[in-house]
Design a protein around this motif. Structure first.
Motif, PDB file in Angstrom:
ATOM      1  N   GLN A   7       0.902  -1.067  -0.132  1.00 26.89           N
ATOM      2  CA  GLN A   7      -0.140  -0.080  -0.122  1.00 26.89           C
ATOM      3  C   GLN A   7       0.885   1.164  -0.058  1.00 26.89           C
ATOM      4  O   GLN A   7       2.117   1.233   0.333  1.00 26.89           O
ATOM      5  N   VAL A   8       0.282   2.415  -0.377  1.00 25.98           N
ATOM      6  CA  VAL A   8       0.940   3.733  -0.030  1.00 25.98           C
ATOM      7  C   VAL A   8       0.001   4.545   0.699  1.00 25.98           C
ATOM      8  O   VAL A   8      -0.924   4.476   0.798  1.00 25.98           O
ATOM      9  N   GLY A   9       0.654   5.635   1.276  1.00 22.67           N
ATOM     10  CA  GLY A   9       0.062   6.349   2.086  1.00 22.67           C
ATOM     11  C   GLY A   9       0.279   6.549   3.479  1.00 22.67           C
ATOM     12  O   GLY A   9       1.307   5.739   3.978  1.00 22.67           O
ATOM     13  N   GLY A  10      -0.207   7.580   4.401  1.00 23.12           N
ATOM     14  CA  GLY A  10       0.176   7.827   5.440  1.00 23.12           C
ATOM     15  C   GLY A  10      -0.967   7.296   6.526  1.00 23.12           C
ATOM     16  O   GLY A  10      -1.920   7.495   6.307  1.00 23.12           O
ATOM     17  N   VAL A  28       4.057   5.573   7.272  1.00 28.99           N
ATOM     18  CA  VAL A  28       4.061   5.859   6.042  1.00 28.99           C
ATOM     19  C   VAL A  28       4.173   4.546   5.342  1.00 28.99           C
ATOM     20  O   VAL A  28       5.248   3.946   5.490  1.00 28.99           O
ATOM     21  N   PHE A  29       3.617   4.331   4.172  1.00 29.39           N
ATOM     22  CA  PHE A  29       3.746   3.015   3.380  1.00 29.39           C
ATOM     23  C   PHE A  29       4.213   3.658   1.922  1.00 29.39           C
ATOM     24  O   PHE A  29       3.679   4.923   1.446  1.00 29.39           O
ATOM     25  N   ASP A  69      -1.324  12.936   4.489  1.00 31.38           N
ATOM     26  CA  ASP A  69      -2.538  12.017   4.688  1.00 31.38           C
ATOM     27  C   ASP A  69      -2.744  12.410   6.176  1.00 31.38           C
ATOM     28  O   ASP A  69      -4.074  12.122   6.343  1.00 31.38           O
ATOM     29  N   TYR A  70      -2.095  12.761   7.039  1.00 30.80           N
ATOM     30  CA  TYR A  70      -2.504  13.087   8.514  1.00 30.80           C
ATOM     31  C   TYR A  70      -3.520  14.255   8.436  1.00 30.80           C
ATOM     32  O   TYR A  70      -4.399  14.215   8.937  1.00 30.80           O
ATOM     33  N   PRO A  80      -6.347   4.066  16.469  1.00 25.98           N
ATOM     34  CA  PRO A  80      -5.571   5.041  15.368  1.00 25.98           C
ATOM     35  C   PRO A  80      -6.318   6.445  15.726  1.00 25.98           C
ATOM     36  O   PRO A  80      -7.459   6.481  16.225  1.00 25.98           O
ATOM     37  N   ILE A  81      -5.474   7.401  15.676  1.00 24.65           N
ATOM     38  CA  ILE A  81      -6.017   8.642  15.529  1.00 24.65           C
ATOM     39  C   ILE A  81      -6.798   9.013  14.282  1.00 24.65           C
ATOM     40  O   ILE A  81      -7.958   9.431  14.172  1.00 24.65           O
ATOM     41  N   VAL A  82      -6.240   8.954  13.096  1.00 25.90           N
ATOM     42  CA  VAL A  82      -6.698   9.179  11.825  1.00 25.90           C
ATOM     43  C   VAL A  82      -7.688   7.694  11.665  1.00 25.90           C
ATOM     44  O   VAL A  82      -7.136   6.628  11.875  1.00 25.90           O
TER      45      VAL A  82
END
Lengths: 543, 543
Positions: free
Chosen positions: A205-208, A213-214, A277-278, B534-536
């Motif tokens: 996967q990708v993203g935060g 982070v991925f 992303d956050y 999780p926060i997000v």
């Protein structure tokens, strides 16, 4: 000659949003059919819940929601394509980390992850029982051996899949980034494929997600361990792999091969991804940053602008008596350069007001760090007021070297929702600033060149109270990432006085880190889920 | 007739202080010999490192230090007594949670814990491999089966020990307290002993370590499941158990049996223990508390005084325009009643100074929670300045109901090193306040009786923005401890509007809790290591 098109769906789920992630998957399969004529689409590990779902896994309604999402997928997903997707599931009272196989509206089978990491940031044994069986499924004449993430870091699950007849190995991953991980991971994939004498498809996967982070970097390696397809890092998207059936089995055809990014680029992308992303996944309009004229806030500002665009970033300079004129000038110059909103709010009236109120109580005491912290805390209160009033998240600007030794004020410059540089050592802050300026100027050169100072006392420099950052970081890496003892670090060639000072500070400041905002993890030992230390701690530095 | 004296060493180790804990053990054995003529002395689980040592277990020098400590114990521990003590240890590259047996200067054998808890606050599978073998050792004619903590919560390790010939079961524990745990635990011990038809000796530690508090309550239950000896809860000490060899085996003789404390008393002792040990083990001179005239800070003050004595507790009243006259009067009255230092610092000048500075930036906006937070943050900055200058730790005063729904200001009233009431629901805050006053007046009655208010706006009451605390707590317990969904809570008889409001607040405030100070955990689902969210988070309330 038989062929087979497998599409790697390198996407970015939202943790907890099970219906939304299912919709993302349905849409991705549709696109993979139309754009690439996919026979198989592979998604990352635990895609339907996002990774890591943490204690959401303990909610009984998790199972209800997954049942609904999978029913919806069965009804809506494009026909004539095998979908392989990760989600958690219960069987006979135990929860497993599963890969489900969906074909023409029917969930055919499930593979349960065998190797459950329970170290570093990983808590999988808190939630999951380990599978014990391989799963090989035949699709369009190809025997696919399914694996999940940690399974391929071990040899046994791969061996079992091969023994069960797998011709192509497929692994679903949610493998977080840290520095050097992309290269390490590629090396591992090449080694595993060559050992197994099977092509290996790796989908990440990708993203935060909070501190993780991925980086994506999905790939296909052939049975000789040669890289044949490499998806880009840090980008969402579909990447096809064409297989041809040849004499000696299924052979992935050479396709797009994005080169691995340079270490600076990967690290910078990690920080941008984490911030973007956050902020976006939490639904914030934008961010506010206290700009000091120093390098940490300058780099943070550049990252924020690259993540969100200048119109969503607001900078505030909060000078006091010890703020140098060049700090003011450089902060203003950078704000202008990057095109962000900028305000100046001197803090003297607030600081003086606190000192007046405290005068009686403090009568007869000496000036100490109390007064320095007070300046920092007035800045924190101002930033939080702006945050509350304008709906902007405060980004903190501390770096890993500072977080390690506690060179930061709790409720002062540590105020904020997210910390881009939390796991970036100061020496890397300099490397990143230079790298970013090499792409396009974002930070005034003087900010990079002048000696670092907290500017909380007259003519203060960081080097007054700490070893130089080269030395400091070298000691910290050995102590934190390396778990070396003080004496072992001294033996490695560092001054006794420096080592003991640094190690004691690290041990003593656990309480500060425990209240620090989350931030992007980019080392194998970040200060989040990674490093679980007692606050009350009688451990003394030594052997 | 043969007899045997076993002494339960219900002591309080300091996490990380391996040499110190070894000295404590040496001294305790000496005392157990002299005072009780001990044949056997049993210490709690992981006594030499303290519990939980967390990631200190990953430091290679842990092994070196334990080797030295055990060598010192072998040289110094009294002769002619079998010492059974817990520590971690490596064997063939794996780390185990061990119980070592020391006799006449020789380490005879080690038992490795079989059941490794990895739920709630426990992360034992992060560090330890599971043992697979029972250990039974004969001493003075008695066959002792050794077990460690979680082992007796399962049936298998107990069965193995019995099969291996154990006549007396001995379990070493570091079993943290939560409400109702003392009674649950005693029930379990009775059940296990009766099933095994063997007497069972249970030794638990006492004291606080970060968020955990250990209640002691070491005990011996006979082969019929009857309690024969019960050490006090919440007290350090040695407690002997006399065994006599009778026809049907070793029989523990009826000895001291302290009754289980009432729920209020246990909970109050837990909070006092948590505060006392956190402050003392961190080496703070004392604490400072912002006293508001409300019940949370009043109860916190009483706890602090009971933990540390009035001379180590300082109270500060920081009134603003919305502070009622009776709040000022009640705060002053309580400070006088308990004999603590007391200051009054009005915050208006600081609040006004911030508002002036922010006026331009805030032009055209409405008054909202920003202004309320500002008051709270000015108080936080004052408390931290006093803390920094005087070396007093700030105790925060929030309770679990507030922490759950985010009814607290980050960097404001959440400022502090430790939170006594962090895991205490508001309804229990009232019960504890009344119970404490029943022992000896400590809180003005009016503080308990008036409706709760944050006093951050004119005529504000908590019930303006939240359901009444009886309803709020009932919903929270179901959502947090019970993992029930919103719809399931509604079905249990609560108003839809209340449930959705509360559940959304809990989900949305994870970011605040993540930056909150640690505090005493007293429920099975505290907001520390216990609840990893999780926060997000895209999870929406519903089914």
């Amino acid at each position: 000659m038989q062929d087979l098109t497998l599409v790697m769906a390198q996407f970015d789920p939202l943790v907890g949003d099970i219906p939304g992630n299912a919709e993302r998957a349905i849409e991705a399969v549709r696109e993979a059919r139309i754009e690439h004529g996919a026979d198989i689409v592979v998604f990352p590990e635990l895609f339907l819940t996002g990774y890591p779902p943490e204690d959401l896994l303990l909610r009984p309604s998790m199972e209800t929601r997954l049942r609904e999402a999978r029913a919806r997928m069965a009804a809506k997903v494009a026909r004539d394509v095998l979908v392989i997707i990760g989600y958690p599931g219960r069987r006979e009272g135990q929860t497993y980390n599963l890969a489900g196989l969906l074909y023409n509206g029917e969930w055919l089978d499930e593979y349960a992850k065998q190797a459950l990491p329970n170290y570093q940031v990983f808590d999988e044994q808190r939630y999951f029982s380990a599978g014990t069986e391989p799963l090989v499924i035949e699709h369009k004449g190809a025997k696919l051996g399914i694996l999940i993430c940690e399974d391929v870091w071990k040899t046994e699950p791969v061996r079992l899949a091969c023994e069960a007849g797998a011709e192509i190995l497929i692994t679903l991953n949610s493998s977080p980034y840290h520095q050097d991980k992309p290269a390490e991971r590629l090396e591992l994939l090449r080694e595993r494929a060559a050992e197994a004498k099977r092509p290996l498809v790796y989908v990440n996967q990708v993203g935060g997600q909070d501190e993780l982070v991925f980086d994506g970097g999905s790939a296909c390696v052939d049975a000789n361990g040669q890289l044949q397809v490499q998806a880009p890092h840090w980008q969402v998207g579909l990447m096809p792999v064409q297989f041809l059936r040849e004499q000696n089995g299924w052979v992935p055809q050479s396709g797009e091969c994005e080169p691995l990014p340079e270490p600076e680029e990967s690290l910078y992308c990690a920080l941008v991804t984490g911030v973007r992303d956050y902020v976006n996944k939490s639904g914030f309009k934008g961010v506010v940053i206290g700009l000091s004229g120093g390098i940490d806030s300058a780099l943070t500002l550049a990252i924020a602008v690259d993540a969100l665009g200048p119109e969503r970033v607001h900078a505030v300079m909060m000078p006091y008596h010890y703020t140098a004129d060049i700090s003011r000038a450089d902060a203003a110059e950078q704000a202008k350069l990057l095109g962000v909103g900028y305000e100046v709010m001197p803090i003297a009236p607030m600081v003086e007001s606190f000192m007046d109120t405290l005068a009686e109580s403090f009568a007869g005491t000496e000036r100490d760090t109390t007064e320095e912290n007070l300046q920092s805390r007035c800045r924190g209160v101002l930033l939080m007021a702006i945050s509350n009033k304008k709906g902007l998240m405060v980004l903190t600007t501390g770096n890993k070297s500072e977080m390690a030794v506690g060179y930061a004020t709790l409720y002062g410059d540590m105020v904020g929702g997210y910390n881009a540089l939390k796991d970036v050592y100061k020496t890397w802050v300099y490397r990143l600033a230079r790298w970013r300026n090499d792409q396009e100027p974002a930070i005034p050169e003087r900010v990079i060149e002048r000696p670092p100072s907290a500017e909380l006392a007259p003519d203060q420099q960081d080097s007054d109270s700490l070893p130089g950052y080269d030395t400091l970081d070298a000691i910290l890496v050995r102590y934190i990432e390396g778990d070396m003892s003080a004496e072992a670090i001294i033996e490695a060639g560092f001054a006794r006085e420096d080592v003991y000072q640094v190690v004691k500070l690290v041990d003593r400041c656990e309480y500060k880190r425990r209240q620090a905002p989350v931030g992007v993890r980019v080392t194998p030992r970040g200060f989040g889920r990674d490093r679980r230390y007692p606050i009350v701690n009688g451990w003394q530095p030594g052997e």
